[in-house]
Design a protein around this motif. Structure first.
Motif, PDB file in Angstrom:
ATOM      1  N   SER A   1       0.812  -1.091   0.000  1.00 47.08           N
ATOM      2  CA  SER A   1       0.134  -0.066  -0.051  1.00 47.08           C
ATOM      3  C   SER A   1       1.036   1.168  -0.184  1.00 47.08           C
ATOM      4  O   SER A   1       1.873   1.208  -0.885  1.00 47.08           O
ATOM      5  CB  SER A   1      -0.887   0.025   1.132  1.00 47.08           C
ATOM      6  N   GLY A   2       0.561   2.144   0.937  1.00 48.50           N
ATOM      7  CA  GLY A   2       1.635   3.336   0.958  1.00 48.50           C
ATOM      8  C   GLY A   2       3.177   2.768   1.438  1.00 48.50           C
ATOM      9  O   GLY A   2       4.108   3.284   1.089  1.00 48.50           O
ATOM     10  N   GLN A   3       2.957   1.640   2.311  1.00 49.61           N
ATOM     11  CA  GLN A   3       4.062   0.994   2.841  1.00 49.61           C
ATOM     12  C   GLN A   3       4.148  -0.447   2.445  1.00 49.61           C
ATOM     13  O   GLN A   3       3.070  -1.025   2.702  1.00 49.61           O
ATOM     14  CB  GLN A   3       4.173   1.423   4.383  1.00 49.61           C
ATOM     15  N   SER A   4       5.179  -0.998   2.118  1.00 47.87           N
ATOM     16  CA  SER A   4       5.255  -2.391   1.615  1.00 47.87           C
ATOM     17  C   SER A   4       6.066  -3.298   2.453  1.00 47.87           C
ATOM     18  O   SER A   4       7.163  -2.755   2.931  1.00 47.87           O
ATOM     19  CB  SER A   4       5.835  -2.677   0.124  1.00 47.87           C
ATOM     20  N   SER A   5       5.732  -4.540   2.769  1.00 50.06           N
ATOM     21  CA  SER A   5       6.509  -5.213   3.715  1.00 50.06           C
ATOM     22  C   SER A   5       6.242  -6.762   3.367  1.00 50.06           C
ATOM     23  O   SER A   5       5.342  -7.261   2.804  1.00 50.06           O
ATOM     24  CB  SER A   5       6.227  -4.885   4.837  1.00 50.06           C
ATOM     25  N   MET A   6       7.363  -7.671   3.492  1.00 48.25           N
ATOM     26  CA  MET A   6       7.230  -9.103   3.675  1.00 48.25           C
ATOM     27  C   MET A   6       7.608  -9.878   4.983  1.00 48.25           C
ATOM     28  O   MET A   6       8.606  -9.381   5.335  1.00 48.25           O
ATOM     29  CB  MET A   6       8.247  -9.798   2.420  1.00 48.25           C
ATOM     30  N   THR A   7       6.574 -10.389   5.574  1.00 46.68           N
ATOM     31  CA  THR A   7       6.673 -11.103   6.813  1.00 46.68           C
ATOM     32  C   THR A   7       6.742 -12.502   6.949  1.00 46.68           C
ATOM     33  O   THR A   7       5.850 -13.128   6.123  1.00 46.68           O
ATOM     34  CB  THR A   7       5.478 -10.525   7.792  1.00 46.68           C
ATOM     35  N   THR A   8       7.621 -13.015   7.727  1.00 42.32           N
ATOM     36  CA  THR A   8       7.595 -14.276   7.940  1.00 42.32           C
ATOM     37  C   THR A   8       7.501 -14.615   9.436  1.00 42.32           C
ATOM     38  O   THR A   8       8.209 -14.137  10.098  1.00 42.32           O
ATOM     39  CB  THR A   8       9.084 -15.066   7.306  1.00 42.32           C
ATOM     40  N   MET A   9       6.632 -15.475   9.746  1.00 48.25           N
ATOM     41  CA  MET A   9       6.400 -15.434  11.220  1.00 48.25           C
ATOM     42  C   MET A   9       6.367 -17.338  11.483  1.00 48.25           C
ATOM     43  O   MET A   9       5.696 -17.982  10.901  1.00 48.25           O
ATOM     44  CB  MET A   9       5.174 -14.680  11.551  1.00 48.25           C
ATOM     45  N   LEU A  10       6.726 -17.523  12.727  1.00 40.92           N
ATOM     46  CA  LEU A  10       6.516 -18.893  13.220  1.00 40.92           C
ATOM     47  C   LEU A  10       5.622 -18.722  14.399  1.00 40.92           C
ATOM     48  O   LEU A  10       6.441 -17.925  15.318  1.00 40.92           O
ATOM     49  CB  LEU A  10       7.900 -19.529  13.221  1.00 40.92           C
ATOM     50  N   VAL A  11       4.674 -19.422  14.720  1.00 36.72           N
ATOM     51  CA  VAL A  11       3.983 -19.466  15.825  1.00 36.72           C
ATOM     52  C   VAL A  11       3.860 -20.959  16.751  1.00 36.72           C
ATOM     53  O   VAL A  11       3.345 -21.885  15.968  1.00 36.72           O
ATOM     54  CB  VAL A  11       2.606 -19.004  15.836  1.00 36.72           C
ATOM     55  N   ARG A  12       4.152 -21.002  17.741  1.00 35.24           N
ATOM     56  CA  ARG A  12       4.073 -22.273  18.434  1.00 35.24           C
ATOM     57  C   ARG A  12       3.215 -22.137  19.815  1.00 35.24           C
ATOM     58  O   ARG A  12       3.515 -21.208  20.517  1.00 35.24           O
ATOM     59  CB  ARG A  12       5.345 -22.912  18.856  1.00 35.24           C
ATOM     60  N   ASP A  13       2.151 -22.926  19.991  1.00 29.85           N
ATOM     61  CA  ASP A  13       1.126 -22.622  20.927  1.00 29.85           C
ATOM     62  C   ASP A  13       0.909 -23.960  21.358  1.00 29.85           C
ATOM     63  O   ASP A  13       0.331 -24.944  20.793  1.00 29.85           O
ATOM     64  CB  ASP A  13      -0.129 -22.215  20.259  1.00 29.85           C
ATOM     65  N   THR A  14       1.069 -24.146  22.779  1.00 30.22           N
ATOM     66  CA  THR A  14       0.797 -25.513  23.611  1.00 30.22           C
ATOM     67  C   THR A  14      -0.063 -24.983  24.799  1.00 30.22           C
ATOM     68  O   THR A  14      -0.195 -23.827  25.083  1.00 30.22           O
ATOM     69  CB  THR A  14       2.105 -26.185  24.062  1.00 30.22           C
ATOM     70  N   HIS A  15      -0.413 -25.873  25.635  1.00 25.78           N
ATOM     71  CA  HIS A  15      -1.200 -25.681  26.767  1.00 25.78           C
ATOM     72  C   HIS A  15      -0.186 -25.013  27.857  1.00 25.78           C
ATOM     73  O   HIS A  15      -0.883 -24.510  29.007  1.00 25.78           O
ATOM     74  CB  HIS A  15      -1.805 -26.849  27.219  1.00 25.78           C
ATOM     75  N   ARG A  16       1.019 -24.856  27.663  1.00 27.92           N
ATOM     76  CA  ARG A  16       2.059 -24.401  28.719  1.00 27.92           C
ATOM     77  C   ARG A  16       2.463 -22.888  28.302  1.00 27.92           C
ATOM     78  O   ARG A  16       2.588 -22.181  28.862  1.00 27.92           O
ATOM     79  CB  ARG A  16       3.065 -25.306  28.970  1.00 27.92           C
TER      80      ARG A  16
ATOM     81  N   VAL B   1      10.596  -9.229   9.586  1.00 26.82           N
ATOM     82  CA  VAL B   1       9.929  -8.206   8.519  1.00 26.82           C
ATOM     83  C   VAL B   1      10.720  -7.518   7.814  1.00 26.82           C
ATOM     84  O   VAL B   1      11.839  -6.887   8.107  1.00 26.82           O
ATOM     85  CB  VAL B   1       8.934  -7.180   9.358  1.00 26.82           C
ATOM     86  N   LEU B   2      10.660  -7.578   6.414  1.00 21.76           N
ATOM     87  CA  LEU B   2      11.548  -6.911   5.377  1.00 21.76           C
ATOM     88  C   LEU B   2      10.399  -5.912   4.563  1.00 21.76           C
ATOM     89  O   LEU B   2       9.492  -6.394   4.110  1.00 21.76           O
ATOM     90  CB  LEU B   2      12.243  -7.794   4.490  1.00 21.76           C
ATOM     91  N   GLY B   3      10.774  -4.494   4.870  1.00 20.39           N
ATOM     92  CA  GLY B   3       9.937  -3.706   4.281  1.00 20.39           C
ATOM     93  C   GLY B   3      10.271  -2.393   4.239  1.00 20.39           C
ATOM     94  O   GLY B   3      11.583  -1.934   4.737  1.00 20.39           O
ATOM     95  N   VAL B   4       9.474  -1.391   3.915  1.00 23.55           N
ATOM     96  CA  VAL B   4       9.690  -0.023   3.694  1.00 23.55           C
ATOM     97  C   VAL B   4       8.821   0.876   4.739  1.00 23.55           C
ATOM     98  O   VAL B   4       7.524   0.657   4.501  1.00 23.55           O
ATOM     99  CB  VAL B   4       9.701   0.659   2.348  1.00 23.55           C
ATOM    100  N   PRO B   5       8.996   1.572   5.673  1.00 26.57           N
ATOM    101  CA  PRO B   5      10.499   2.045   5.790  1.00 26.57           C
ATOM    102  C   PRO B   5      11.442   1.365   6.726  1.00 26.57           C
ATOM    103  O   PRO B   5      12.523   1.538   6.790  1.00 26.57           O
ATOM    104  CB  PRO B   5      10.196   3.743   6.162  1.00 26.57           C
TER     105      PRO B   5
END
Length: 579
Positions: free
Chosen positions: A299-314, A322-326
């Motif tokens: 959009s006005g600002q562009s970005s590429m995000t890679t995310m890893l999420v691990r969710d357990t009961h504990r 995040v690689l983007g502008v600015p």
């Protein structure tokens, strides 16, 4: 039929949340108080909920030998035994019949008592009974959805308290002339949304936002319509009014069992011209608790995000790049779930072209519908900030307090310690007394409502123990001859009073009924409340209960204490008394 349907679903022992993804899962309190005392046939026969027919039959025969009227010659005892024998027979008739058992598993005894319900037909299989129940529950859910608006809102008040820890030399004269440092509200924002379910597939949403910062304000209103296109996805269109007219389209789709994607595009007609925006996310479930995300935004600002999420009961952990502008940055966060204390410990670190930031905090559940979260944010060039969030139902109140524009020890120390001390005082003086008062009121209300039933069950337990005495003497004699399992003492009731003899009103002796459940020098109690076992009753309804057992096996003394709904298997080596 509709009235009957309402009653069936109201007394359902399985909520519609297990059938519909869109239904809510309420947070349960420590004590759940039902409107009626439900009979548990499984516990009465002391069998598991997945017990085969053979186990049910054996349990029925064992109790029948104790309660059958023909086993007693005294007229009064015969009459008392007949009542308990009929209860035993009733439990056996329901659990040994596949049709009745399916209804009881889904609806409890209320489902069995309702006359004329179409699913109670001998021509229907247990699977058809469950399917019919789900169909009727679906009709009830659709009716409920039409009446639900599910309002959600948030209020954010930004506070500037930097004068508390100011170190600017050019501000000394002004600061010293003030007795009390100035604390200002520099911004506020409000948001509210409601939803209007049209059908089980179509839902309309309306939301609004209003914000002001240093005398300048802005706002917007958005209207959207979402449709479930299939069990695998949905599509949504939205129109917004605010800084300009905007149109957007969104979509979600499960590509496989482990991969899903969502996309959204937006067109905004602003003063500077037409602004186009696009967001796309591709997610892959790597294992049971881990999901990876790849997001592209322009959009006005562009970005590429890679995310890893691990969710357990504990815990819940998250890592993203995040690689983007600015700006480009790396962030790591970790949340440890304190299930015993209904709380969460959080920590996060973020570093990139904008600077660096460290955040830590604690979230704690205050009551059934309320929670409090406090976090400290320390960064360059943002400075030190204290964040307070109060959640009440679907309403969220945020209070970000800017303490200092530089990273200094004093605002970090006071921002960390002060909320902890304040919470201790608030909890001791306000929260705990209020929760205890409400719990006591609920218990008293529930006991008053079921007073007659409690007395009836206590009388029934006393009669059952009296009828068990002959069987008890025979089992003890057999176990003594084989040096097997002998229950010397067993007490059931409020766990705080187990070691005190002056609390007979909240404790009951269950030595005889527990010994009568011993078979071949073994005793197994399943994961359900013990209050409905033969010879048991609830001496302190609504409060936490425990079962204490003192026994000998092969002449060696043992003892164990379990919570009311825990499974018990004896004898066990770990129960041996230490010399």
């Amino acid at each position: 039929m509709i009235k009957k349907l309402d009653m069936l679903i109201t007394y359902s022992r399985r909520t519609c949340a297990r059938i519909f993804l869109i239904s809510e899962s309420p947070v349960h309190t420590v004590m759940e108080l039902s409107e009626e005392l439900e009979e548990d046939f499984y516990t009465f026969l002391n069998v598991s909920r997945t017990a085969p027919q053979e186990d049910i039959t054996n349990a029925y025969r064992r109790l029948s030998r104790i309660y059958h009227p023909d086993k007693h010659t005294d007229p009064l005892r015969k009459k008392e035994a007949e009542v308990l024998f009929n209860k035993t027979k009733r439990a056996y008739e329901v659990l040994s019949d596949a049709h009745k058992r399916a209804i009881y598993d889904n609806l409890g005894t209320k489902g069995l008592e309702t006359e004329g319900w179409e699913i109670v037909q001998r021509t229907k299989t247990p699977q058809e009974i469950r399917e019919e129940y789900e169909r009727l529950a679906q009709q009830k859910e659709e009716h409920r959805l039409h009446q639900r608006t599910n309002p959600k809102g948030s209020v954010t008040v930004s506070i500037d308290a930097t004068e508390l820890f100011t170190t600017y030399e050019d501000a000394y004269d002004e600061y010293e002339s003030r007795i009390i440092p100035s604390i200002e509200v520099k911004g506020m924002s409000f948001s509210q949304s409601v939803e209007a379910p049209l059908t089980l597939k179509d839902t309309a949403f309306m939301s609004g936002q209003l914000s002001t910062h240093k005398g300048q304000g802005s706002g917007s209103v958005n209207v959207s319509l979402r449709r479930l296109t299939s069990a695998e996805g949905y599509a949504e269109v939205e129109m917004g009014f605010g800084s300009g007219l905007s149109f957007s389209a969104k979509g979600f789709r499960n590509l496989t069992k482990r991969i899903f994607t969502n996309m959204s595009g937006i067109v905004t007609f602003a003063d500077r011209g037409i602004v186009l925006g696009f967001v796309s996310t591709l997610a892959h479930q790597l294992d049971k608790n881990t999901v990876g995300y790849l997001t592209y935004k322009t959009s006005g600002q562009s970005s590429m995000t890679t995310m890893l999420v691990r969710d357990t009961h504990r815990y819940r952990s998250q890592a993203s790049i995040v690689l983007g502008v600015p700006h480009s940055y790396l962030s790591l966060s970790y949340c440890h779930k304190l299930e015993k204390h209904d709380g969460r410990l959080r920590g996060a670190i973020k570093a990139g072209t904008f600077g660096a930031l460290v955040e830590y905090g604690l979230e704690r559940k205050v009551s059934e519908h309320s929670s409090l979260a406090v976090a400290m944010s320390v960064g360059v060039p943002t400075g030190v900030m204290l964040k307070i969030k109060v959640s009440r139902g679907n309403q969220i109140y945020n209070f970000p307090i800017h303490l200092c524009e530089e990273v200094l020890p004093s605002p970090i120390f006071y921002g960390t310690v002060t909320p902890m001390i304040a919470w201790i005082f608030v909890r001791r003086l306000i929260v705990e007394p209020y929760v205890q008062q409400q719990k006591a009121k609920d218990i008293e209300r529930h006991r008053a409502m079921h007073h007659s039933q409690m007395l009836e069950r206590r009388r029934e337990a006393e009669i059952a123990i009296d009828l068990m005495k002959e069987t008890y003497r025979r089992i003890v004699e057999d176990e003594e001859n084989r040096k097997g399992l002998i229950i010397s003492k067993s007490v059931y009731g409020r766990w705080l009073d187990l070691n005190h003899r002056d609390h007979s009103d909240t404790l009951t002796d269950v030595t005889i009924p527990l010994q009568c459940l011993v078979k071949d020098s073994k005793l197994i109690l399943h994961d359900a409340s013990k209050s409905q076992l033969p010879g048991f009753y609830d001496p302190c309804m609504g409060e936490d209960k425990s079962l204490y057992v003192q026994y000998s096996f092969h002449g060696v003394p043992h003892e164990v204490t379990i919570q009311d709904s825990d499974t018990l298997r004896i004898p066990k080596q770990s129960h041996r008394k230490q010399p």
